[in-house]
Design a protein around this motif. Structure first.
Motif, PDB file in Angstrom:
ATOM      1  N   ASP A   1      43.454  38.091  57.720  1.00  5.45           N
ATOM      2  CA  ASP A   1      44.305  39.278  57.706  1.00  5.45           C
ATOM      3  C   ASP A   1      45.427  39.148  58.718  1.00  5.45           C
ATOM      4  OD1 ASP A   1      42.813  40.449  55.717  1.00  5.45           O
ATOM      5  OD2 ASP A   1      41.536  41.596  57.100  1.00  5.45           O
TER       6      ASP A   1
ATOM      7  N   SER B   1      51.926  44.259  47.600  1.00  3.57           N
ATOM      8  CA  SER B   1      50.789  43.352  47.530  1.00  3.57           C
ATOM      9  C   SER B   1      51.245  41.945  47.874  1.00  3.57           C
ATOM     10  CB  SER B   1      50.161  43.375  46.129  1.00  3.57           C
ATOM     11  OG  SER B   1      51.099  42.917  45.162  1.00  3.57           O
TER      12      SER B   1
ATOM     13  N   GLN C   1      44.905  35.475  43.343  1.00  4.63           N
ATOM     14  CA  GLN C   1      44.272  36.560  44.094  1.00  4.63           C
ATOM     15  C   GLN C   1      45.375  37.560  44.462  1.00  4.63           C
ATOM     16  OE1 GLN C   1      40.840  36.372  44.748  1.00  4.63           O
ATOM     17  NE2 GLN C   1      40.965  34.547  43.447  1.00  4.63           N
TER      18      GLN C   1
ATOM     19  N   LYS D   1      46.142  40.779  47.117  1.00  2.00           N
ATOM     20  CA  LYS D   1      45.757  41.640  48.233  1.00  2.00           C
ATOM     21  C   LYS D   1      46.748  42.791  48.308  1.00  2.00           C
ATOM     22  CE  LYS D   1      45.732  41.617  53.330  1.00  2.00           C
ATOM     23  NZ  LYS D   1      44.488  42.333  53.583  1.00  2.00           N
TER      24      LYS D   1
END
Length: 381
Positions: free
Chosen positions: A288, A315, A376, A378
């Protein structure tokens, strides 16, 4: 080689050294990724005519500057010229029908395979060391041939043998890329898309705006840069025909490529061709903290692009390696909703630098996500 042949080759080398050239990255993996990225990403998820127009344009530049002395004057050139029109058409059709944005391997190359491929590429060019056979074309994964390199055009994926590849396997991959590049650069003119007409006055205005946009976004000075361009058309998701122009600004130290809508002047994508592609291909640990750190740089770039400081990250998209702990290729796209679509800043995570900016309509963005299930995503709160 006779003494006379050696003298002829020496004369050719002397002549070619005086011509404008663009050195290839030393790492062959980097070369492959750079060429496919440059060619396909620029027309990602557009209609096929624009895909081919830009791809052929990019490959033409590559053919003039990137294949080396012997590729231009000896072994490789002779091999490529012996290709039949049917073979060249096959490569053309594969690019035209593929929905993938770049080539993929079914597994990562080992360090030994990468080192051997780099050496074999030199032998391929300078010594005429060619494979005995060719990459096997298959329609799907179920058709792959054991212990052979196979290629599925629809997904642009190479299925590699599970064990260490032989020199023959690696040479087949190298030969595939050279043959495809040559085929696209030398395709029958009747198969190439028609180049739209653009008045010089409009082209000069777009060129001026493109130069200013790059300077504003990347904080560089392109006053001395030489400029080339390519024009193409495509139909958007509403079946509306749009004419696009791609400019390439180049100096001895830097190169930036940019694509704009001819009618509106809107920027669709920008590519910083100065980045160390080898570094960008290095996997990066997922964290992160790293995502947050790089987001600051991505946001600055997007704000300068859309000239709006109120943008916020929606995102970030990335692909994981086999371990699930690292970002594959060290690249992630930070996505920002700007009201009429999405602007994505592709970031080199290791060096905290922007490699490319892409604009998507909402429909194009959704289509892209659906076509790449390996991504992916996020989301920011």
């Amino acid at each position: 080689m006779s003494e006379q042949d050696k003298k002829i080759d020496a004369a050719i080398r002397t002549y070619l050294r005086k011509q404008p050239t663009e050195p290839l990255p030393r790492d062959y993996d980097a070369y492959v990724d750079q060429q496919i990225w440059s060619a396909k990403q620029k027309v990602r998820h557009r209609k096929k005519c624009l895909r081919i127009a830009f791809y052929v344009g990019i490959v033409c530049l590559t053919a003039m500057s990137g294949l080396g002395v012997y590729a231009a004057a000896g072994y490789v050139q002779t091999r490529m010229q012996n290709m039949s029109e049917i073979e060249k058409d096959e490569y053309f059709d594969e690019v035209q029908t593929s929905e993938a944005n770049r080539d993929h391997f079914s597994r990562e190359l080992t360090e030994n395979e990468k080192d051997r491929m780099a050496q074999l590429k030199i032998q391929y060019e300078n010594e005429g060391r060619f494979p005995i056979d060719k990459v096997v074309r298959v329609d799907s994964e179920k058709d792959i041939v054991a212990n052979r390199v196979c290629f599925e055009a629809g997904k642009s994926i190479f299925y590699l043998p599970e064990g260490e590849m032989s020199d023959e396997d690696l040479l087949e991959i190298i030969d595939f890329y050279y043959a495809r590049d040559y085929s696209l650069a030398n395709i029958n003119p009747s198969r190439q898309p028609t180049r739209p007409y653009l008045k010089d006055e409009r082209r000069r205005k777009l060129q001026k705006n493109a130069r200013a946009g790059i300077e504003r976004i990347f904080l560089v000075n392109l006053a001395e840069a030489k400029c080339s361009y390519t024009i193409g058309c495509y139909e958007d998701v509403r079946n509306k025909e749009i004419t696009m122009i791609a400019f390439s600004f180049k100096t001895a130290e830097m190169q930036y490529d940019i694509t704009l809508d001819v009618d509106t002047g809107k920027i669709y994508n920008i590519y910083d061709m100065n980045q160390n592609i080898t570094d960008a291909l290095e996997d990066v640990e997922v964290s992160d903290e790293k995502f947050d750190e790089v987001e600051k740089s991505a946001k600055d770039i997007v704000e300068r692009c859309v000239q709006d400081e109120s943008v916020h990250a929606d995102s970030v998209m990335y692909e994981l390696d086999e371990s699930g702990r690292k970002i594959k290729g060290g690249m992630a796209e930070y996505c920002y909703d700007i009201g009429d679509g999405i602007v994505a800043s592709k970031m080199d995570m290791k060096n905290d630098k922007c490699i490319a900016l892409n604009y998507y309509t909402y429909q194009e963005f959704e289509n892209m996500l659906n076509s790449m299930p390996e991504l992916q995503q996020k989301f920011w709160k």
